[in-house]
Write an enzyme that holds these catalytic residues in place. Structure first.
Site, PDB file in Angstrom:
ATOM      1  N   ASP A 483       0.956  -1.132   0.176  1.00 33.31           N
ATOM      2  CA  ASP A 483       0.151   0.055  -0.030  1.00 33.31           C
ATOM      3  C   ASP A 483       0.909   1.282   0.081  1.00 33.31           C
ATOM      4  O   ASP A 483       0.442   2.355  -0.356  1.00 33.31           O
ATOM      5  CB  ASP A 483      -0.720   0.215   1.354  1.00 33.31           C
TER       6      ASP A 483
HETATM    7  C1  BGC Z   1      -0.985   2.472   5.999  1.00 37.01           C
HETATM    8  C2  BGC Z   1       0.104   1.527   5.758  1.00 37.01           C
HETATM    9  C3  BGC Z   1      -0.538   0.136   6.042  1.00 37.01           C
HETATM   10  C4  BGC Z   1      -1.816   0.074   5.229  1.00 37.01           C
HETATM   11  C5  BGC Z   1      -2.476  -1.262   5.335  1.00 37.01           C
HETATM   12  C6  BGC Z   1      -1.917   2.395   5.183  1.00 37.01           C
HETATM   13  O1  BGC Z   1      -2.903   3.455   5.072  1.00 37.01           O
HETATM   14  O2  BGC Z   1      -0.279   3.587   6.329  1.00 37.01           O
HETATM   15  O3  BGC Z   1       1.276   1.438   6.566  1.00 37.01           O
HETATM   16  O4  BGC Z   1       0.417  -0.784   5.972  1.00 37.01           O
HETATM   17  O5  BGC Z   1      -2.695   1.317   5.084  1.00 37.01           O
HETATM   18  O6  BGC Z   1      -3.505  -1.260   4.397  1.00 37.01           O
HETATM   19  O1  IFM Z   2      -1.313  -5.442   1.310  1.00 38.66           O
HETATM   20  C1  IFM Z   2      -1.701  -4.450   2.370  1.00 38.66           C
HETATM   21  C2  IFM Z   2      -2.714  -4.959   3.054  1.00 38.66           C
HETATM   22  O2  IFM Z   2      -3.874  -4.864   2.249  1.00 38.66           O
HETATM   23  C3  IFM Z   2      -3.056  -4.146   4.433  1.00 38.66           C
HETATM   24  N1  IFM Z   2      -2.033  -4.284   5.227  1.00 38.66           N
HETATM   25  C4  IFM Z   2      -0.761  -3.888   4.668  1.00 38.66           C
HETATM   26  C5  IFM Z   2      -0.452  -4.552   3.436  1.00 38.66           C
HETATM   27  C6  IFM Z   2       0.897  -4.089   2.875  1.00 38.66           C
HETATM   28  O3  IFM Z   2       0.839  -2.790   2.640  1.00 38.66           O
END
Ligand code: BGC
Ligand code: IFM
Length: 811
Positions: A483
């Site tokens: 992400d």
């Molecule tokens: C956060 C990331 C996280 C992700 C999870 C983002 O908004 O900042 O650090 O891993 O969402 O989906």
């Molecule tokens: O792939 C994502 C997931 O969708 C939510 N937690 C963090 C992961 C890596 O960014």
């Protein structure tokens, strides 16, 4: 250092000290009513949606840590204490918290009084039961005053935390007998209320928080408990609570049990009122009548235990390694069920008010629970696919209550579409239910745009096929699995942050990771085409997959490992040419597990590079070297300090990809070594470093660059649960559903002498014995099914046959 131990016979983790490094929680509920419960009785309850239908109030990010829960205060002479230690924190003579499958039991003693509190959510009922048993173990009679306490949340948890000017005036309760009804907002257009009741006559009650606590006091020293007498307060606005007072004299050796029930009730519009302004309590009474006696509670608890035993009997192993056995048989699968129920919504790190169900997250979660509840996996697939757009892209998240796509977040995460193929293909392999492909499923929840599910998969595949960048690799969009790798984040405005500058629609950044997914899931989609008689489509798909394979070898290989991506200016990301972020974990794991570079010898090279550059004693880091500085053009990733989260943290979710990749090239020793490093049961002994629960995975462990290397964060709701279970069950233990039957292809450490497994697959039971007389890591030398030697490693599925006895010799 440990703070408890596994009780494998009872499938419980027994916490022996209330002061665990962080709250160690459990989840109660399997269907619609859920509660979070910590080892000190903290947590909260909700019906279906932790944002919109929250019954009790919890204070995230508060001090002391873990404030609010279901609290029982015991006043024994001048001593006031709680069975879960919090909130009074009186030192206990003994304490234990047993977190089991869908229930938690607290057993504590103080001054020769024992309290046992059992908390669970019964099957088919929307309530949490708290049974409290008090036993006098002294040789003198004891006069005890017991006070219960829960604080109601005014349903919408966000509004509850923000809109005080209104909310201080809307709280309303009714009290009838020993039941306290929380009817806030019921007079409006709502159809629900909550009840908190106990199965005995009470000596008093409080429903107004300030009357119970006293001015400027916390839950640690309620004035009512100190004085030993309820005030019979009736909440009117402010903060409604539920508190009962029961006074009892216990003779030496005598014990008493009380059953408290916190329930959620819905009423239809025509029967809302019993009398003007008086809520219809009939459904609540019906619910309470089911849990009036100890026997009823025992029966409900037994049913719940039976439910879990049946569920978890679908995949069990007997190995020479207790930690492996307990993770496979109990805790990993249990966590998979919790991620099915919660997605990423409500944990001690996810407030339950933010995200809904993630498209990619839910598809991946499915890989871990499909064998447990295939019918519900089917429903989930339809829900997810219904949020897809007609061009194959998808809303990144959808709301659990409405099942509609979340417009605030929208789409643009270009890995999303391919995860749908992953989920559907896993479901069909497990069940053999090809019929699902013919189900008519809407796009963007619009029935007029419904198409068979197979058409959704075609559009998923084609979305990636037709959105390629200058190197023939998939466009990344806003981000792929990672992400925080937002490579289309370019701007000339000074001081702009990644949150505002994304140009993902015009950006040309490409992802080698999505290329790996395309190869892997493209092949699965082609297989589905073939098996449903569409040979021509299968050929087109395989040709596109081959082209992608070549593009990865040509433009996605950096010499010693796979590149991660190209940015919006076609500069390399994850290359030895970069200053920081030279190597990333994702493409090494996923390209190899997709089979890319195996025959060319590149897979082995890539995995050796992972070992050399990304490995630590606590797991494999996401990238190295960590980004020291913030780079707007990389997006969120470099906003994290080195070693945390996506900036070189140990992301537990993609460790299993590397472990699976190792099994693809047959290195069982290394695959198992990687498995063990992040597996909670193996780090139980260093709980003071690891800090989160030793029975479930966390999303992340701090990497080598972080001051707190080895410390985990964000336990419970992570795709790690599903992927580690896929890894250990399908690739290490190696029992893997395929379209034609069950494949048994273990890849184990050479010193493992073999194991036994029982797998229930499509209603048949497979009793599997694996022998490893020559210390092999992989390779089936001999397969015997019901006394008949067979070639290969697949046990063909025979419709109607209910039992298979299988012996495998590795060599
Ligand atoms: C956060 C990331 C996280 C992700 C999870 C983002 O908004 O900042 O650090 O891993 O969402 O989906
Ligand atoms: O792939 C994502 C997931 O969708 C939510 N937690 C963090 C992961 C890596 O960014």
């Amino acid at each position: 250092m440990k703070f408890g131990y596994f009780d494998d016979a009872r499938q419980e983790y027994v916490i022996t000290s209330p002061t665990t490094p962080l709250p160690w929680i459990n989840y109660l509920g399997c269907e619609n009513f859920f509660s979070l419960i910590s080892n000190t009785c903290g947590g909260y309850s909700f019906y279906k949606d932790a944002k919109l239908l929250r019954l009790t109030r919890y204070r995230y990010n508060n001090i002391p840590t873990d404030t609010n829960g279901r609290y029982y205060y015991i006043k024994d002479g001048d001593t006031i204490w709680n069975p879960g230690w919090q909130p009074v924190q009186t030192e206990l003579d003994s304490y234990s918290c047993r977190h089991g499958l869908g229930y938690s039991v607290f057993t504590s003693t103080k001054n020769e009084l024992t309290a046992e509190l059992t908390a669970f959510v019964p099957l088919n009922n929307n309530c949490e039961i708290n049974r409290l048993t008090l036993k006098n173990t002294s040789n003198q009679a004891k006069d005890i005053s017991l006070f219960s306490y829960i604080e109601f949340c005014l349903w919408n948890a966000v509004d509850d935390m923000t809109n005080f000017q209104r909310n201080f005036s809307i709280g309303e309760v009714e009290i009838e007998g020993s039941a306290i009804y929380h009817k806030t907002e019921y007079r409006e257009r709502r159809n629900h209320y909550a009840v908190y009741a106990v199965n005995t006559a009470i000596d008093g009650y409080d429903t107004d928080r300030d009357s119970f606590l006293g001015a400027y006091r916390g839950v640690n020293r309620p004035i009512v408990v100190e004085q030993g007498k309820s005030t019979n307060s009736k909440a009117s606005g402010w903060a409604p609570i539920g508190s009962h007072n029961i006074n009892v004299t216990l003779q030496p050796g005598e014990e008493m049990s009380y059953v408290f029930v916190l329930g959620y009730l819905e009423i239809d519009e025509d029967n809302k009122w019993e009398a003007p302004g008086v809520i219809n309590k009939a459904p609540a009474k019906e619910m309470l009548a089911k849990f009036e006696t100890n026997e009823q509670v025992e029966t409900a608890l037994d049913e719940l235990k039976e439910h879990w035993t049946t569920l978890l009997s679908k995949y069990t192993v007997e190995t020479n390694d207790d930690k492996l056995t307990r993770m496979v048989n109990t805790w990993n699968q249990y966590q998979c069920m919790v991620t099915f129920n919660m997605s990423r919504s409500a944990s001690y790190y996810e407030s339950g008010t933010g995200r809904g169900m993630g498209f990619r997250d839910s598809c991946q979660d499915l890989l871990g629970f499909v064998h447990l509840i295939p019918d519900r996996a089917r429903e989930r697939i339809i829900d997810i696919a219904s949020t897809q757009f007609e061009d194959g892209s998808a809303y990144h998240q959808y709301q659990p209550l409405t099942k509609k796509g979340n417009m605030d977040i929208g789409s643009g995460f270009n890995d999303d579409p391919l995860w749908l193929i992953a989920g559907v293909s896993a479901y069909i392999k497990e069940t053999g239910d090809f019929g699902i492909l013919e189900e008519s499923v809407p796009f963007d929840n619009d029935e007029s745009k419904a198409q068979p599910l197979m058409e959704h998969l075609r559009r998923s595949f084609n979305f990636t096929r037709t959105n390629l960048g200058p190197h023939g690799l998939p466009l990344i969009g806003r981000a792929d699995w990672n992400d925080c790798l937002n490579l289309n984040c370019f701007s000339k405005t000074p001081g702009e942050s990644f949150q505002t500058c994304s140009n993902f629609e015009s950006g040309k950044a490409e992802s080698v990771f999505i290329a790996g997914m395309f190869v892997r899931y493209g092949k699965e989609y082609a297989e589905l085409c073939k098996r449903t008689g569409n040979q021509a489509e299968a050929e087109l798909v395989l040709a596109a997959v081959d082209k992608m394979y070549d593009a990865v070898l040509e433009n996605g290989w950096d010499g010693e490992w796979f590149l991660r991506a190209y940015d919006a200016f076609s500069e390399k990301i994850g290359s030895k040419e970069c200053e920081d972020g030279q190597i990333f974990i994702e493409p090494q794991g996923f390209c190899v597990l997709a089979g890319i570079g195996v025959k060319e010898g590149l897979a082995e090279k890539a995995l050796n590079s992972v070992k050399e550059r990304l490995d630590t004693k606590y797991g494999v880091m996401l990238l190295q070297p960590a980004y020291k500085d913030y780079h707007l053009n990389l997006g969120e990733v470099s906003s994290y300090p080195p070693g945390y989260k996506e900036n070189a943290g140990i992301f537990c979710h993609n460790n299993p990809w590397v472990s699976i990749a190792e099994t693809v090239i047959g290195r069982g020793d290394r695959a198992f070594e990687i498995y063990k490093k992040t597996c909670p049961a193996y780090v139980e002994d260093i709980s003071e470093i690891h800090r989160t629960e030793p029975y479930v995975y966390s999303q992340m462990v701090a990497g080598a660059d972080a001051p707190r290397h080895g410390e985990a964060k964000n336990s419970w709701l992570t795709g790690t649960a599903a992927w580690t279970f896929v890894n250990v069950s399908q690739y290490i233990i190696g029992i893997r559903p395929e379209f034609d039957g069950l494949v048994v292809d273990p890849c184990i450490p050479s010193d493992m002498p073999g194991f036994k497994a029982t797998r229930i697959f499509r209603d048949a039971t497979y009793n599997i014995t694996v022998e490893n007389p020559n210390g092999a890591q992989k390779g089936v030398a001999k397969l015997v099914v019901d006394g008949q030697e067979m070639s290969g490693n697949i046990i063909p599925f025979v419709d109607g046959k209910k039992e298979y006895n299988v012996t495998i010799t590795l060599g």
